[in-house]
Write a protein that holds these residues in place. Structure first.
Motif, PDB file in Angstrom:
ATOM      1  N   ILE A  12     -26.160  64.942-100.076  1.00 42.92           N
ATOM      2  CA  ILE A  12     -26.077  66.180 -99.286  1.00 42.92           C
ATOM      3  C   ILE A  12     -25.355  65.921 -97.971  1.00 42.92           C
ATOM      4  CG2 ILE A  12     -28.090  67.340-100.285  1.00 42.92           C
ATOM      5  CD1 ILE A  12     -29.518  66.724 -97.551  1.00 42.92           C
ATOM      6  N   ARG A 135     -28.340  72.989-101.828  1.00 43.28           N
ATOM      7  CA  ARG A 135     -27.681  71.802-102.395  1.00 43.28           C
ATOM      8  C   ARG A 135     -28.689  70.690-102.622  1.00 43.28           C
ATOM      9  NH1 ARG A 135     -22.397  71.914 -98.810  1.00 43.28           N
ATOM     10  NH2 ARG A 135     -21.120  73.279-100.096  1.00 43.28           N
ATOM     11  N   LYS A 138     -30.444  71.071-105.651  1.00 45.73           N
ATOM     12  CA  LYS A 138     -29.518  71.108-106.797  1.00 45.73           C
ATOM     13  C   LYS A 138     -29.610  72.423-107.572  1.00 45.73           C
ATOM     14  CE  LYS A 138     -29.440  66.081-107.606  1.00 45.73           C
ATOM     15  NZ  LYS A 138     -28.522  65.797-106.532  1.00 45.73           N
TER      16      LYS A 138
END
Ligand code: PLP
Length: 452
Positions: A12, A135, A138
């Motif tokens: 990330i 993010r 996911k």
């Protein structure tokens, strides 16, 4: 010893607020000019400048001895107070059992994204906090760029939802909006809710700025319009100027009993409960009182005066377009009319624009477009108009409330000279850019500062 970091974290990006902090600190320590000791005109940080209301401070002091863990979902007094607060301010009937307290809405939004299956729809521009969370987890996500009015278009939302395969979709609605300062009215919310019902879209409605709405009678919660499908988040951070207290809440949709057990599992696993003294202090912040009411009215009036000034002063720069804020302490300034001149000056991305404004002699900190989930080459920026002493400004406002436009202008000049000087600096920057006399911005050096 060399430590190996988990791949998930390696993958990330650094959240933009942290990146910005690092950048400003580095800039500060690397700047050789004596003027740099003054710091910078701070349009970047989204924090209310006002003191925490005295009532909340006093209640916190009275509760310092409370060292026992609190119940997972929040102490009953607080859930009751939040329920009444929602009735009084937002005309919503929310039973305390539908309310969960957590350490800030950022964490609660993260928790919701953890339990809710589905593709996330993120309207852009957006607050810089959502994307790193999506993010990190996911999750599948799609941006939903807004049009010229910077608001979600219901037909665009429908079109996107029809393309998505997931049974459930999650729309992140931020109303009032950071970074634009704009408010969705009831009709606009109803149109979005119609699409959500039709397309099975769950809404996370981030309403952390609700009580900063300048004309408060215009605010409507999505929780009222789409109660069966909306999670509303709100807290102490913005309207109560207590971001550091780390306390927020989420209202669950009606009839979501099954989900509550799952959610409690997450809360118990991740943080047990919010600090007990802070929860007691928050009761005073959410209970209806004359003192809190006056605080909300005063602070929102001051935000409005600062916002109007910032909007007019930026719009007066030839080529700049800005959103006219209805709430919050931000607006979105669009500098794209200067794109050709910026490219010529080797300022090819919004990140480079932020860097070239922060360096000597401009010393002006803004949040550039790519931090707002816009294209890297979109020269829009968020301008936060909070760089002034909140305590003295609050006092001065109460002593002598400015009424006319001339008095309001005087009030801004007196109380927020850095806001005035900072906008003048932005005007000077674009003036020099157009005349091709921009002082030597070294893009290579600046990007080294950012990445270090
Ligand atoms: C739109 C938006 N949502 C949420 C937050 C975070 O709020 P909290 O302090 O409750 O985590 C912020 C803070 O900047 C924000 O701007």
């Amino acid at each position: 010893m060399k430590f190996v970091v988990d791949q998930q974290v390696e993958d990330i990006e650094m959240p933009e607020n942290l990146k910005l902090n690092t950048f400003l600190q580095e800039f500060h320590s690397n700047c050789p000019h004596p003027e740099c000791s003054f710091g910078f005109y701070g349009f970047a940080f989204g924090q209310s400048p006002f003191p925490v209301p005295q009532l909340i401070q006093n209640t916190l002091i009275k509760n310092v001895e409370k060292g026992a863990y609190a119940p997972i979902s929040g102490i009953p007094e607080l859930r009751n107070a939040i329920s009444k607060y929602n009735k009084y301010y937002f005309k919503m009937d929310v039973a305390p059992e539908r309310i969960y307290v957590g350490p800030g809405t950022k964490e609660l939004i993260f928790n919701l994204l953890e339990i809710l299956h589905g593709t996330v729809i993120l309207p852009t521009p957006a607050w810089l906090g959502y994307l790193p969370q999506i993010r990190f987890l996911k999750k599948n996500y799609h941006m939903l760029p807004t049009r010229a009015n910077k608001k979600i278009s219901p037909s665009d939302l429908r079109r996107l939802a029809l393309r998505l395969q997931d049974r459930q979709k999650i729309l992140i609605l931020n109303n009032p909006n950071n970074p634009t300062g704009l408010l969705y009215d009831q009709l606009e919310l109803e149109e979005i809710a119609d699409v959500c019902r039709e397309q099975n879209i769950t809404v996370i409605s981030d309403e952390i700025y609700a009580l900063t709405t300048y004309d408060f009678s215009k605010f409507t919660s999505m929780g009222k319009i789409y109660p069966e499908g909306t999670f509303v988040t709100n807290g102490l951070s913005k309207s109560h100027a207590a971001g550091g207290y780390r306390l927020g809440y989420v209202i669950f949709p009606q009839h979501a009993a099954d989900l509550k057990t799952q959610f409690k599992k997450i809360l118990a696993t991740e943080y047990t409960a919010v600090s007990t003294p802070i929860q007691h202090a928050a009761v005073a912040g959410f209970e209806i009182s004359k003192e809190m009411d006056e605080y909300f009215v005063t602070t929102r009036n001051i935000h409005q005066i600062m916002g109007d000034y910032t909007y007019h002063a930026l719009s007066a720069i030839d080529g700049v377009k800005a959103t006219k804020p209805d709430a919050t302490f931000y607006l979105l300034a669009d500098f794209n009319a200067f794109a050709t001149d910026l490219q010529k000056a080797r300022i090819s991305t919004s990140q480079k624009l932020s860097e070239s404004l922060i360096v000597h002699p401009y010393h002006t900190a803004i949040v550039g477009g790519d931090s707002l989930v816009l294209e890297r080459t979109d020269f829009s920026a968020r301008i936060a108009y909070v760089d002034y002493d909140g305590a003295s400004t609050y006092k001065n406002y109460l002593e002598n409330k400015p009424q006319s436009n001339a008095e309001k202008l005087e009030f801004v000049k007196m109380n927020a000279p850095k806001v005035v000087a900072g906008i003048d600096m932005i005007a000077d920057f674009f003036d020099k850019l157009k005349k091709d006399t921009l002082s030597n911005f070294d893009s290579k050096k600046s990007s080294m500062i950012t990445s270090s």
